[in-house]
Each structure stands twice: as structure tokens, then as C-alpha cells.
Design a protein around this motif. Structure first.
Motif, PDB file in Angstrom:
ATOM      1  N   ILE A  13      44.674  41.019  52.705  1.00  0.00           N
ATOM      2  CA  ILE A  13      43.834  39.826  52.513  1.00  0.00           C
ATOM      3  C   ILE A  13      42.926  40.008  51.295  1.00  0.00           C
ATOM      4  CG2 ILE A  13      41.962  38.445  53.523  1.00  0.00           C
ATOM      5  CD1 ILE A  13      43.269  39.133  56.312  1.00  0.00           C
ATOM      6  N   LEU A  14      42.305  41.178  51.186  1.00  0.00           N
ATOM      7  CA  LEU A  14      41.413  41.437  50.051  1.00  0.00           C
ATOM      8  C   LEU A  14      42.183  41.478  48.731  1.00  0.00           C
ATOM      9  CD1 LEU A  14      38.995  44.078  51.598  1.00  0.00           C
ATOM     10  CD2 LEU A  14      38.414  41.762  50.851  1.00  0.00           C
ATOM     11  N   ASP A  15      43.342  42.121  48.728  1.00  0.00           N
ATOM     12  CA  ASP A  15      44.162  42.184  47.507  1.00  0.00           C
ATOM     13  C   ASP A  15      44.540  40.791  47.023  1.00  0.00           C
ATOM     14  OD1 ASP A  15      44.144  44.957  47.456  1.00  0.00           O
ATOM     15  OD2 ASP A  15      46.140  45.171  48.350  1.00  0.00           O
ATOM     16  N   VAL A  16      45.036  39.990  47.944  1.00  0.00           N
ATOM     17  CA  VAL A  16      45.472  38.639  47.588  1.00  0.00           C
ATOM     18  C   VAL A  16      44.283  37.802  47.125  1.00  0.00           C
ATOM     19  CG1 VAL A  16      46.381  36.485  48.558  1.00  0.00           C
ATOM     20  CG2 VAL A  16      47.541  38.663  49.015  1.00  0.00           C
ATOM     21  N   THR A  17      43.177  37.896  47.826  1.00  0.00           N
ATOM     22  CA  THR A  17      41.982  37.133  47.443  1.00  0.00           C
ATOM     23  C   THR A  17      41.525  37.512  46.050  1.00  0.00           C
ATOM     24  OG1 THR A  17      41.299  36.982  49.752  1.00  0.00           O
ATOM     25  CG2 THR A  17      39.597  36.604  48.084  1.00  0.00           C
ATOM     26  N   LYS A  19      43.248  38.853  43.586  1.00  0.00           N
ATOM     27  CA  LYS A  19      44.206  38.393  42.571  1.00  0.00           C
ATOM     28  C   LYS A  19      44.092  36.898  42.331  1.00  0.00           C
ATOM     29  CE  LYS A  19      47.433  42.137  43.336  1.00  0.00           C
ATOM     30  NZ  LYS A  19      48.467  42.620  44.205  1.00  0.00           N
ATOM     31  N   LEU A  20      43.962  36.141  43.403  1.00  0.00           N
ATOM     32  CA  LEU A  20      43.891  34.684  43.264  1.00  0.00           C
ATOM     33  C   LEU A  20      42.605  34.233  42.582  1.00  0.00           C
ATOM     34  CD1 LEU A  20      45.405  33.511  46.678  1.00  0.00           C
ATOM     35  CD2 LEU A  20      46.463  33.345  44.400  1.00  0.00           C
ATOM     36  N   ILE A  21      41.474  34.816  42.964  1.00  0.00           N
ATOM     37  CA  ILE A  21      40.230  34.372  42.325  1.00  0.00           C
ATOM     38  C   ILE A  21      40.150  34.848  40.879  1.00  0.00           C
ATOM     39  CG2 ILE A  21      38.910  34.045  44.445  1.00  0.00           C
ATOM     40  CD1 ILE A  21      37.461  36.671  43.885  1.00  0.00           C
ATOM     41  N   TYR A  22      40.742  35.998  40.588  1.00  0.00           N
ATOM     42  CA  TYR A  22      40.749  36.474  39.204  1.00  0.00           C
ATOM     43  C   TYR A  22      41.634  35.581  38.335  1.00  0.00           C
ATOM     44  CZ  TYR A  22      40.855  39.675  35.206  1.00  0.00           C
ATOM     45  OH  TYR A  22      40.740  40.225  33.952  1.00  0.00           O
ATOM     46  N   ARG A  23      42.750  35.155  38.884  1.00  0.00           N
ATOM     47  CA  ARG A  23      43.679  34.332  38.119  1.00  0.00           C
ATOM     48  C   ARG A  23      43.211  32.882  37.983  1.00  0.00           C
ATOM     49  NH1 ARG A  23      49.024  34.483  40.776  1.00  0.00           N
ATOM     50  NH2 ARG A  23      48.175  32.818  42.041  1.00  0.00           N
ATOM     51  N   SER A  24      42.664  32.316  39.079  1.00  0.00           N
ATOM     52  CA  SER A  24      42.401  30.875  39.079  1.00  0.00           C
ATOM     53  C   SER A  24      40.970  30.470  39.392  1.00  0.00           C
ATOM     54  CB  SER A  24      43.328  30.193  40.093  1.00  0.00           C
ATOM     55  OG  SER A  24      44.672  30.478  39.805  1.00  0.00           O
ATOM     56  N   GLY A  25      40.165  31.393  39.853  1.00  0.00           N
ATOM     57  CA  GLY A  25      38.787  31.061  40.183  1.00  0.00           C
ATOM     58  C   GLY A  25      38.589  30.824  41.674  1.00  0.00           C
ATOM     59  N   ILE A  26      37.322  30.752  42.055  1.00  0.00           N
ATOM     60  CA  ILE A  26      36.971  30.584  43.465  1.00  0.00           C
ATOM     61  C   ILE A  26      37.358  29.203  43.964  1.00  0.00           C
ATOM     62  CG2 ILE A  26      35.055  30.473  45.108  1.00  0.00           C
ATOM     63  CD1 ILE A  26      33.592  32.532  43.308  1.00  0.00           C
ATOM     64  N   ALA A  27      36.997  28.172  43.223  1.00  0.00           N
ATOM     65  CA  ALA A  27      37.239  26.795  43.674  1.00  0.00           C
ATOM     66  C   ALA A  27      38.730  26.520  43.868  1.00  0.00           C
ATOM     67  CB  ALA A  27      36.641  25.808  42.688  1.00  0.00           C
ATOM     68  N   ALA A  28      39.562  27.083  43.007  1.00  0.00           N
ATOM     69  CA  ALA A  28      41.005  26.841  43.094  1.00  0.00           C
ATOM     70  C   ALA A  28      41.682  27.695  44.166  1.00  0.00           C
ATOM     71  CB  ALA A  28      41.655  27.112  41.736  1.00  0.00           C
ATOM     72  N   THR A  29      40.935  28.609  44.755  1.00  0.00           N
ATOM     73  CA  THR A  29      41.500  29.498  45.772  1.00  0.00           C
ATOM     74  C   THR A  29      41.052  29.023  47.145  1.00  0.00           C
ATOM     75  OG1 THR A  29      41.441  31.332  44.197  1.00  0.00           O
ATOM     76  CG2 THR A  29      41.694  31.910  46.507  1.00  0.00           C
ATOM     77  N   GLY A  30      41.818  28.104  47.704  1.00  0.00           N
ATOM     78  CA  GLY A  30      41.509  27.583  49.031  1.00  0.00           C
ATOM     79  C   GLY A  30      42.069  28.466  50.127  1.00  0.00           C
ATOM     80  N   MET A  31      41.600  28.227  51.326  1.00  0.00           N
ATOM     81  CA  MET A  31      42.050  29.019  52.471  1.00  0.00           C
ATOM     82  C   MET A  31      43.546  28.837  52.721  1.00  0.00           C
ATOM     83  SD  MET A  31      39.594  30.887  53.341  1.00  0.00           S
ATOM     84  CE  MET A  31      39.952  31.537  54.949  1.00  0.00           C
ATOM     85  N   ALA A  59      35.922  40.900  48.387  1.00  0.00           N
ATOM     86  CA  ALA A  59      36.950  41.135  47.364  1.00  0.00           C
ATOM     87  C   ALA A  59      36.303  41.555  46.045  1.00  0.00           C
ATOM     88  CB  ALA A  59      37.805  39.886  47.177  1.00  0.00           C
ATOM     89  N   LEU A  60      35.195  40.926  45.684  1.00  0.00           N
ATOM     90  CA  LEU A  60      34.505  41.286  44.441  1.00  0.00           C
ATOM     91  C   LEU A  60      33.871  42.674  44.528  1.00  0.00           C
ATOM     92  CD1 LEU A  60      32.901  37.871  43.444  1.00  0.00           C
ATOM     93  CD2 LEU A  60      34.724  39.085  42.230  1.00  0.00           C
ATOM     94  N   GLN A  61      33.322  43.008  45.684  1.00  0.00           N
ATOM     95  CA  GLN A  61      32.745  44.346  45.848  1.00  0.00           C
ATOM     96  C   GLN A  61      33.823  45.414  45.706  1.00  0.00           C
ATOM     97  OE1 GLN A  61      30.926  43.626  49.680  1.00  0.00           O
ATOM     98  NE2 GLN A  61      28.883  43.462  48.772  1.00  0.00           N
ATOM     99  N   ARG A  62      34.974  45.130  46.246  1.00  0.00           N
ATOM    100  CA  ARG A  62      36.092  46.062  46.130  1.00  0.00           C
ATOM    101  C   ARG A  62      36.552  46.177  44.688  1.00  0.00           C
ATOM    102  NH1 ARG A  62      41.682  45.002  48.734  1.00  0.00           N
ATOM    103  NH2 ARG A  62      42.561  47.071  48.803  1.00  0.00           N
TER     104      ARG A  62
END
Length: 192
Positions: A13-17, A19-31, A59-62
Motif C-alpha cells: 500500500i505504501l509503495d503504490v501510494t 509511486k502514484l503521488i510522486y507521478r501524479s500528485g495527491i489530488a489525482a491519487t484517489g482511493m 508514504a512521504l515519511q517512508r
């Protein structure tokens, strides 16, 4: 519940989160996207994280821990303190050339939050504080006149180079930042 599977699921879950927020941002990363990409149920995500904000923060702390370890390990390969200060920018240039480089995750996610007290901004601030502390240590090791001032200047050069490399695609931003760092170091040596 098997504790090993539990750790694996949380890591996935943390890995995927991340990667997704790094690639597309928080707003674009929905549940829904997180559930689909991680291959876990929404219930599994909420078993480990109270809400999306808590997941993003974790995820950011990691990422902070992993990135700082990578960065300091690479920089510390230079043999002398002065060379380590300049190696900062060689390491950055390598990062800029890596596949998937999307700038600084902490600058990027901070740009999505308006409130300086937001937990995401607090993680970003903590990351920059760690980086500043590391630079301060490098400056102390090199015995510069004003290590705190130089460390702050180097942090600005680092973040500027990262941003220019992201926005323009120009990896040589690290070279120009290194040239400026070299000049700052020369000035430090001339200052009584």
C-alpha cells in the motif's frame, strides 16, 4: 491475521501510494486508484491508515527515510569534506537523469496544500530540516566560517536545481548549482 502478510500488505500500500503521488500528485491519487493499483481492498487500506491523509503522510515519511539514506550514502562517497559538499550536485545530477525523475516529492506535495500546518507540509518541512542538518554537518566537517549560513545557501541551490531540472528537463542545472556552490566555498575560504 498473519503478521508477515500484514507487513507485506502495508508495504505494498505504501509503495503504490508513494509511486502514484510522486507521478501524479495527491489530488489525482484517489482511493479507487489506490485500491485498483495496489490490488487490495479499501478495507485493507483503512485497516492500516485512518484516512487518505494518514496514508499520504506515512508514504512521504517512508520516502524521506529512503531518499535521505540514498542521498547521504552517495554524497559521503567523496573522500574529503570539501569534495562531499560539491558531490551533492553530482549526486543530484545522477538523480535528475534517472528514469521517472519528477522533482522533489516534498516540494511537489507541499504545492498541493495551502495550510502550513497541514500534515503533508509538516512532513515536507521535516524532510528539508533533515537535509539542512546534513548540509550543516558537511559544512562543519569542512570547517567553513559560517556553517549554518552556507548550509542554508546550499539548500536553496539544491531546491533550485531540482525545480529547474523538473520544469525545464535540463539536468545540467546541477552543474550550474555546483558552480555557484564552488564560488560560495571560495568566498568562505577568503572570509577571515
Amino acid at each position: 491475521m498473519n503478521p508477515i502478510n500484514s507487513i507485506d500488505t502495508r508495504d505494498i500500500i505504501l509503495d503504490v501510494t508513494e509511486k502514484l503521488i510522486y507521478r501524479s500528485g495527491i489530488a489525482a491519487t484517489g482511493m479507487d486508484l489506490l485500491v485498483k493499483t495496489a490490488g487490495v481492498s479499501r478495507k485493507s487500506i483503512y485497516r492500516y491508515f485512518a484516512n487518505k491523509d494518514a496514508l499520504i503522510v506515512a508514504a512521504l515519511q517512508r520516502r524521506d527515510q529512503r531518499w535521505m539514506h540514498w542521498f547521504t550514502t552517495q554524497v559521503d562517497q567523496a573522500p574529503t569534506a570539501g569534495e562531499r559538499l560539491l558531490n551533492v550536485f553530482d549526486v543530484l545530477k545522477t538523480w535528475f537523469a534517472s528514469e521517472g525523475f519528477r522533482g522533489c516529492a516534498f516540494i511537489n506535495t507541499s504545492g498541493e496544500t495551502g495550510d502550513p500546518r497541514d500534515p503533508v507540509r509538516q512532513v515536507a518541512k521535516a524532510h528539508k530540516d533533515k537535509l539542512l542538518d546534513y548540509l550543516h554537518t558537511l559544512c562543519l566537517d569542512h570547517a567553513v566560517q559560517d556553517p549554518q549560513a552556507l548550509a542554508r545557501q546550499l539548500l536553496i541551490l539544491i531546491d533550485g536545481a531540482i525545480t529547474v531540472a523538473l520544469v525545464t528537463g535540463d539536468q545540467s542545472a546541477a552543474d550550474r548549482a555546483q558552480d555557484m556552490a564552488r564560488k560560495l566555498l571560495q568566498l568562505e575560504c577568503l572570509t577571515p
